[in-house]
Enzyme design. Structure first.
Site, mmCIF file in Angstrom:
data_model
loop_
_atom_site.group_PDB
_atom_site.id
_atom_site.type_symbol
_atom_site.label_atom_id
_atom_site.label_comp_id
_atom_site.label_asym_id
_atom_site.label_seq_id
_atom_site.Cartn_x
_atom_site.Cartn_y
_atom_site.Cartn_z
ATOM 1 N N GLU A 209 10.486 18.706 -24.675
ATOM 2 C CA GLU A 209 9.759 19.010 -23.437
ATOM 3 C C GLU A 209 10.321 20.288 -22.795
ATOM 4 O OE1 GLU A 209 7.102 17.340 -22.843
ATOM 5 O OE2 GLU A 209 7.371 15.319 -23.654
ATOM 6 N N LYS B 223 7.698 23.230 -13.496
ATOM 7 C CA LYS B 223 6.820 22.078 -13.237
ATOM 8 C C LYS B 223 6.421 22.036 -11.757
ATOM 9 C CE LYS B 223 5.622 17.372 -14.063
ATOM 10 N NZ LYS B 223 5.792 16.139 -14.795
ATOM 11 N N HIS C 176 8.870 9.975 -28.510
ATOM 12 C CA HIS C 176 7.741 10.779 -28.035
ATOM 13 C C HIS C 176 8.017 12.295 -28.192
ATOM 14 C CE1 HIS C 176 4.536 12.197 -25.455
ATOM 15 N NE2 HIS C 176 5.415 12.728 -24.620
ATOM 16 N N ARG D 254 0.813 -1.236 0.000
ATOM 17 C CA ARG D 254 0.000 0.000 0.000
ATOM 18 C C ARG D 254 0.843 1.281 0.000
ATOM 19 N NH1 ARG D 254 -3.142 -3.038 3.682
ATOM 20 N NH2 ARG D 254 -4.876 -3.998 2.581
ATOM 21 N N ARG E 225 -2.467 21.803 -14.673
ATOM 22 C CA ARG E 225 -1.446 20.778 -14.973
ATOM 23 C C ARG E 225 -1.604 20.255 -16.399
ATOM 24 N NH1 ARG E 225 1.120 16.060 -11.085
ATOM 25 N NH2 ARG E 225 2.544 15.265 -12.696
ATOM 26 N N HIS F 24 0.810 17.776 -27.156
ATOM 27 C CA HIS F 24 0.738 16.322 -26.961
ATOM 28 C C HIS F 24 -0.463 15.689 -27.654
ATOM 29 C CE1 HIS F 24 3.934 17.084 -24.172
ATOM 30 N NE2 HIS F 24 3.967 15.849 -23.720
ATOM 31 N N ASN G 33 0.628 19.368 -21.306
ATOM 32 C CA ASN G 33 0.394 18.547 -22.501
ATOM 33 C C ASN G 33 0.375 19.378 -23.780
ATOM 34 O OD1 ASN G 33 0.191 16.081 -21.152
ATOM 35 N ND2 ASN G 33 -1.884 16.586 -20.498
ATOM 36 N N GLU H 95 -4.148 17.282 -11.530
ATOM 37 C CA GLU H 95 -4.575 17.658 -12.881
ATOM 38 C C GLU H 95 -6.079 17.918 -12.990
ATOM 39 O OE1 GLU H 95 -2.299 15.829 -16.074
ATOM 40 O OE2 GLU H 95 -3.985 16.133 -17.423
ATOM 41 N N LYS I 135 3.452 11.488 -11.112
ATOM 42 C CA LYS I 135 2.659 10.607 -11.979
ATOM 43 C C LYS I 135 3.446 9.322 -12.179
ATOM 44 C CE LYS I 135 -0.186 13.669 -14.806
ATOM 45 N NZ LYS I 135 -0.450 14.144 -16.191
ATOM 46 N N HIS J 5 0.479 12.711 -29.759
ATOM 47 C CA HIS J 5 0.018 11.340 -29.488
ATOM 48 C C HIS J 5 -0.644 10.735 -30.724
ATOM 49 C CE1 HIS J 5 -0.128 12.098 -24.877
ATOM 50 N NE2 HIS J 5 0.999 11.537 -25.236
HETATM 51 P P1 NAD Z 1 13.343 5.802 -21.615
HETATM 52 O O1 NAD Z 1 13.146 5.667 -20.169
HETATM 53 O O2 NAD Z 1 12.914 4.681 -22.490
HETATM 54 O O3 NAD Z 1 14.869 6.148 -21.892
HETATM 55 C C1 NAD Z 1 15.298 6.302 -23.225
HETATM 56 C C2 NAD Z 1 16.512 5.415 -23.531
HETATM 57 O O4 NAD Z 1 17.662 5.982 -22.922
HETATM 58 C C3 NAD Z 1 16.397 3.999 -22.994
HETATM 59 O O5 NAD Z 1 16.967 3.114 -23.912
HETATM 60 C C4 NAD Z 1 17.240 4.063 -21.720
HETATM 61 O O6 NAD Z 1 17.728 2.809 -21.317
HETATM 62 C C5 NAD Z 1 18.338 4.973 -22.147
HETATM 63 N N1 NAD Z 1 19.049 5.692 -21.100
HETATM 64 C C6 NAD Z 1 18.543 6.248 -19.993
HETATM 65 N N2 NAD Z 1 19.476 6.996 -19.379
HETATM 66 C C7 NAD Z 1 20.606 6.874 -20.102
HETATM 67 C C8 NAD Z 1 21.894 7.433 -20.000
HETATM 68 N N3 NAD Z 1 22.195 8.324 -19.057
HETATM 69 N N4 NAD Z 1 22.823 7.076 -20.907
HETATM 70 C C9 NAD Z 1 22.516 6.209 -21.923
HETATM 71 N N5 NAD Z 1 21.296 5.703 -22.108
HETATM 72 C C10 NAD Z 1 20.348 6.032 -21.199
HETATM 73 O O7 NAD Z 1 12.583 7.102 -22.184
HETATM 74 P P2 NAD Z 1 12.320 8.563 -21.562
HETATM 75 O O8 NAD Z 1 12.204 9.445 -22.731
HETATM 76 O O9 NAD Z 1 13.284 8.887 -20.482
HETATM 77 O O10 NAD Z 1 10.899 8.402 -20.861
HETATM 78 C C11 NAD Z 1 9.736 8.102 -21.613
HETATM 79 C C12 NAD Z 1 8.686 7.603 -20.647
HETATM 80 O O11 NAD Z 1 8.372 8.626 -19.719
HETATM 81 C C13 NAD Z 1 7.376 7.223 -21.332
HETATM 82 O O12 NAD Z 1 6.967 5.969 -20.848
HETATM 83 C C14 NAD Z 1 6.417 8.311 -20.896
HETATM 84 O O13 NAD Z 1 5.092 7.846 -20.788
HETATM 85 C C15 NAD Z 1 6.980 8.693 -19.546
HETATM 86 N N6 NAD Z 1 6.646 10.057 -19.104
HETATM 87 C C16 NAD Z 1 6.146 10.207 -17.857
HETATM 88 C C17 NAD Z 1 5.850 11.469 -17.371
HETATM 89 C C18 NAD Z 1 5.368 11.637 -15.962
HETATM 90 O O14 NAD Z 1 4.975 12.733 -15.599
HETATM 91 N N7 NAD Z 1 5.404 10.599 -15.157
HETATM 92 C C19 NAD Z 1 6.074 12.598 -18.177
HETATM 93 C C20 NAD Z 1 6.593 12.410 -19.456
HETATM 94 C C21 NAD Z 1 6.883 11.136 -19.910
HETATM 95 N N1 GLY Z 2 4.068 15.241 -17.972
HETATM 96 C C1 GLY Z 2 2.766 15.683 -17.608
HETATM 97 C C2 GLY Z 2 2.539 15.805 -16.144
HETATM 98 O O1 GLY Z 2 3.368 15.481 -15.343
HETATM 99 O O2 GLY Z 2 1.483 16.207 -15.777
#
Ligand code: NAD
Ligand code: GLY
Length: 361
Positions: free
Chosen positions: A184, A226, A264, A120, A240, A247, A244, A236, A142, A251
């Site tokens: 971003e 942020k 992305h 939990r 918030r 986006h 997007n 949100e 998130k 998307h």
């Molecule tokens: P990712 O986590 O897939 O990382 C991209 C690539 O870089 C991967 O292959 C990873 O292994 C590699 N990598 C990471 N750090 C590295 C480093 N320092 N050196 C070499 N390689 C490295 O992608 P991302 O763009 O970081 O994240 C995308 C994800 O984030 C999506 O799933 C998306 O939905 C999510 N997201 C979440 C929020 C939120 O608010 N929680 C906001 C935006 C995106």
């Molecule tokens: N990346 C969108 C949010 O955190 O709300």
């Protein structure tokens, strides 16, 4: 080092940003680590940065173990989540255990959701290693995983104990991933910060050259923006959603190309250019400012046009599935002025169509 606070209503926590913070990690994380720690990372990041985290935990005398997931968005699923639960149980992780998410947004979201749900809820520390994760996903709580029917459909809000950003980790990031993160970054200017947009224009060569001081300043600026948005609207209900920007279009482009043509952030760049162009058609943004926007994305090696093989009708059709749609009415984050966005509903389809068509070569 830059230190910021995220004053979220549910929990207030620090963000530490600086070059080579992993080298002195023990001192930074001491107050946030429980009796036991589980480091959640992936096969790409582990060989690069896991040892630094393990050394810090050894220095603190904290019992620890690692869970190493396969790399990729396709592994942001319940099977990975279940693997984390299995390892936590195998290692007798109790409520006092801290999960450490070491990696990009995929690891941050998955480990964050494991922390939100294991027994939990246990503590999580975010150590983001991609630019996207450092400026966006590690901050704000998130968390979640994907479902076969869509991205991020299963999740929870679960704020971390702290976020630790070592800008030196960006040195190993593939250039395309860095560019995706820049989409971003530019977004924060377009949402509400014309000064930051101009700062990015003025410093683009230094940013492209990974000047450490500029990178730290840029990331701190994004995190501060942020943090303010999350403090005002953690769940949100309103502003918030501005995060997007671009986006809804992005998307749709990602879904139409089965998530394998663009990162992305690349799709978000095209989406942001469409949103800004819509601002021009609505008489809110000058053509010159729209051109500046496209030029800034292009300067950071991001795509800036809608390709010919994707029809406008297909994009409009996919956009109807957006999570912001209410009662069949599309809600779009759009400029009210240049670098000042808000939410519009009821924009005529013909106007949206014209904006998409104006972004073709
Ligand atoms: P990712 O986590 O897939 O990382 C991209 C690539 O870089 C991967 O292959 C990873 O292994 C590699 N990598 C990471 N750090 C590295 C480093 N320092 N050196 C070499 N390689 C490295 O992608 P991302 O763009 O970081 O994240 C995308 C994800 O984030 C999506 O799933 C998306 O939905 C999510 N997201 C979440 C929020 C939120 O608010 N929680 C906001 C935006 C995106
Ligand atoms: N990346 C969108 C949010 O955190 O709300």
């Amino acid at each position: 080092m830059h230190t910021l606070t995220v004053a979220a209503p549910s929990h207030s926590y620090p963000i530490f940003i600086g070059q080579n913070l992993l080298a002195g990690l023990a001192g930074h994380i001491r107050p946030y680590i429980g009796k036991k720690a589980a480091v959640i990372t992936n096969e790409t990041v582990a060989p690069l940065y896991l040892a630094a985290v393990q050394t810090a935990l050894d220095e603190l005398g904290t019992e620890h173990f690692a869970v190493i997931l396969p790399d990729g968005e396709q592994f942001k699923n319940w099977q990975s989540l279940n693997h984390i639960y299995d390892k936590l149980l195998e290692n007798r992780a109790e409520r006092g255990t801290t999960l450490i998410a070491l990696g990009g947004g995929v690891i941050g979201d998955t480990a964050g959701f494991a922390a939100a749900t294991y027994q939990r809820g246990v503590a999580v520390l975010q150590i983001p290693t991609t630019l996207l994760a450092q400026v966006d996903s590690s901050v704000g709580g998130k968390t979640g995983v994907n479902h076969p029917q869509g991205k991020n459909l299963i999740g929870a809000f679960h704020q971390p104990q702290a976020v630790l950003i070592d800008t030196a980790t960006l040195a190993t990031l593939p250039p395309r991933e860095f560019a995706a993160g820049m989409a971003e970054v530019v977004k924060y200017g377009l949402i509400n910060d014309p000064g930051f947009f101009a700062w990015l224009e003025a410093n683009r060569d230094g940013i492209r050259a990974h000047d450490p001081a500029l990178l730290a300043e840029m990331i701190a600026h994004c995190c501060a923006n942020k943090a303010a948005i999350v403090a005002a609207d953690e769940r949100e209900q309103g502003e918030r959603a501005l995060l997007n920007y671009g986006h809804t279009f992005g998307h749709a482009l990602e879904a139409l190309t089965h998530y394998n043509r663009w990162k992305h952030g690349e799709a978000v760049a095209i989406g942001s250019i469409i949103a800004t162009r819509l601002g021009v058609i609505l008489g809110r943004v000058s053509a010159a400012d729209a051109a500046r926007t496209a030029a800034l994305f292009a300067a950071f090696d991001l795509p800036a046009t809608v390709p010919a093989d994707i029809t406008t009708a297909a994009i409009l059709d996919k956009m109807q599935l957006d999570k912001k749609t209410r009662g069949g009415t599309l809600r779009l984050v759009l400029p009210q002025h240049f670098c000042a966005s808000g939410i519009d509903s009821g924009v005529p389809a013909a106007t949206i169509r014209a904006a998409i068509d104006a972004c073709r070569t």
